[in-house]
Design a protein around this motif. Sequence first.
Motif, PDB file in Angstrom:
ATOM      1  N   THR A  91       2.284   5.245 -13.139  1.00 28.29           N
ATOM      2  CA  THR A  91       2.685   4.803 -11.806  1.00 28.29           C
ATOM      3  C   THR A  91       3.864   5.603 -11.267  1.00 28.29           C
ATOM      4  OG1 THR A  91       3.932   3.059 -12.956  1.00 28.29           O
ATOM      5  CG2 THR A  91       1.815   2.451 -11.992  1.00 28.29           C
ATOM      6  N   MET A 115      -5.163   5.686  -2.577  1.00 27.77           N
ATOM      7  CA  MET A 115      -4.682   5.020  -3.784  1.00 27.77           C
ATOM      8  C   MET A 115      -5.623   3.898  -4.179  1.00 27.77           C
ATOM      9  SD  MET A 115      -1.413   3.103  -2.017  1.00 27.77           S
ATOM     10  CE  MET A 115      -0.947   4.577  -1.112  1.00 27.77           C
ATOM     11  N   PHE A 135      -3.130  -1.525  -5.171  1.00 28.37           N
ATOM     12  CA  PHE A 135      -1.830  -1.343  -4.533  1.00 28.37           C
ATOM     13  C   PHE A 135      -1.753  -2.077  -3.188  1.00 28.37           C
ATOM     14  CE2 PHE A 135      -1.773   2.252  -7.492  1.00 28.37           C
ATOM     15  CZ  PHE A 135      -0.499   2.110  -8.021  1.00 28.37           C
ATOM     16  N   THR A 138       0.424  -5.143  -3.582  1.00 27.39           N
ATOM     17  CA  THR A 138       1.820  -5.020  -4.000  1.00 27.39           C
ATOM     18  C   THR A 138       2.731  -5.243  -2.796  1.00 27.39           C
ATOM     19  OG1 THR A 138       1.933  -2.641  -3.565  1.00 27.39           O
ATOM     20  CG2 THR A 138       1.127  -3.334  -5.737  1.00 27.39           C
ATOM     21  N   GLY A 170       2.120  -2.908  -0.005  1.00 25.57           N
ATOM     22  CA  GLY A 170       0.778  -2.856   0.556  1.00 25.57           C
ATOM     23  C   GLY A 170       0.746  -2.972   2.067  1.00 25.57           C
ATOM     24  N   SER A 196       1.598   0.363   3.669  1.00 26.84           N
ATOM     25  CA  SER A 196       0.509   1.334   3.582  1.00 26.84           C
ATOM     26  C   SER A 196      -0.641   0.985   4.520  1.00 26.84           C
ATOM     27  CB  SER A 196       0.002   1.429   2.139  1.00 26.84           C
ATOM     28  OG  SER A 196       0.973   2.016   1.307  1.00 26.84           O
ATOM     29  N   PHE A 230      -7.221   2.553   0.681  1.00 29.89           N
ATOM     30  CA  PHE A 230      -7.304   1.944  -0.641  1.00 29.89           C
ATOM     31  C   PHE A 230      -8.742   2.049  -1.122  1.00 29.89           C
ATOM     32  CE2 PHE A 230      -3.906  -0.144   1.691  1.00 29.89           C
ATOM     33  CZ  PHE A 230      -2.851  -0.070   0.795  1.00 29.89           C
TER      34      PHE A 230
END
Length: 367
Positions: free
Chosen positions: A101, A125, A129, A132, A135, A138, A145
């Motif tokens: 990671t 990714m 993720f 998380t 997230g 992103s 994802f």
Amino acid sequence: MAESVARAGCVLLKALLRFAFMVANNAVAIPSYVLYLLVLQPLRVLDSARFWYLEGVLFKWLLAMVASWGWWAGYTVVEWGDDVKAVSEDEAVVLVNHQATGDVCTLMMCLQDKGTVVRHMMWLMDHIFKYTNFGIVSLIHGDFFIRQGRAHRDQQLGLLKEHLEKYYRSRNRKWIVLFPEGGFLRKRRETSQAFAKKNNLPFLKHVTLPRLGATEVILKALVAQQENGAIASGNTVIKESKSKGLQWVIDTTIAYPKAEPLDIQTWILGYRQPTVTHVHYRIFPIKDVPAEPEALAHWLYQRFIEKEHLLTHFYETGAFPPLQGQTKAVSRAMTLSNLWLVCIQSFAFLSGGMWYCIFRYFYHCLF
């Protein structure tokens, strides 16, 4: 004995303080990012380009905060090979080997001083993720994802193609980062070696053979083709003044001393001694990358076979080999400004305080 206990206590206290700071940092920075962009939604309608420019600035600052956790723990980066700053304003796909990671954190750090790259980059990714703390960032930024596994392969590649067509150029993305191995080295090595043996491919120890689907989709979607004086990418025609299409493939190899990768826990808690991570770049013009699937597969395999040689040389000598035509390998220490990092962190905490005061004011007005 007492000295060892005292040393362990200091490491534990340091880790706890760092963890508390990281939690506080996330608690103010991520909500502030979301709230700033909510306030800026009218600008998104009136001037989309300006909105995504501002979003990119905030995104870069968030990644700089993550970089600062490692930087202040003494986890630094030395770079080798081609100088990617020369292509920082061009469109490029970045292929990276994947060990832990901490690879993502390392990239967040070493790309900070590469001009506008971080503002304009898109990440591919693992779908986990998404759940998380980062997230939501992103998702807003437009990263993709991807769900691993043969059962999801065709569906995921179709979704990736749609995602690129919808978000890549509309948000002025330039670099797209992916880990073609499709997982961590320790998890995929045995399967990869069995596949290599079955298909008469080289035995690899430090990397695994890449999966091809995502890379093929990206190249088909983003590589420009000349058509009647205009540039076409996928089904979308793009004016040459706006985009020349994907121009480079940047083959990126991350190496850790003694082949001991940093993970996100180490990055956050800082319990390992200061460590220098080594990152090697090799730039390929897109015209040298074959488009035909079988030839592309061979080309990608060759890149990871070269990574194997690079890493073998590094683990044996402590340095990457020189580039072709060079007699000695040249390394460059990647640097970050502590003052700049402090300013960004201060802005995050001041923003958190500002939003708290605003919500408190409206709460008292309403109740």
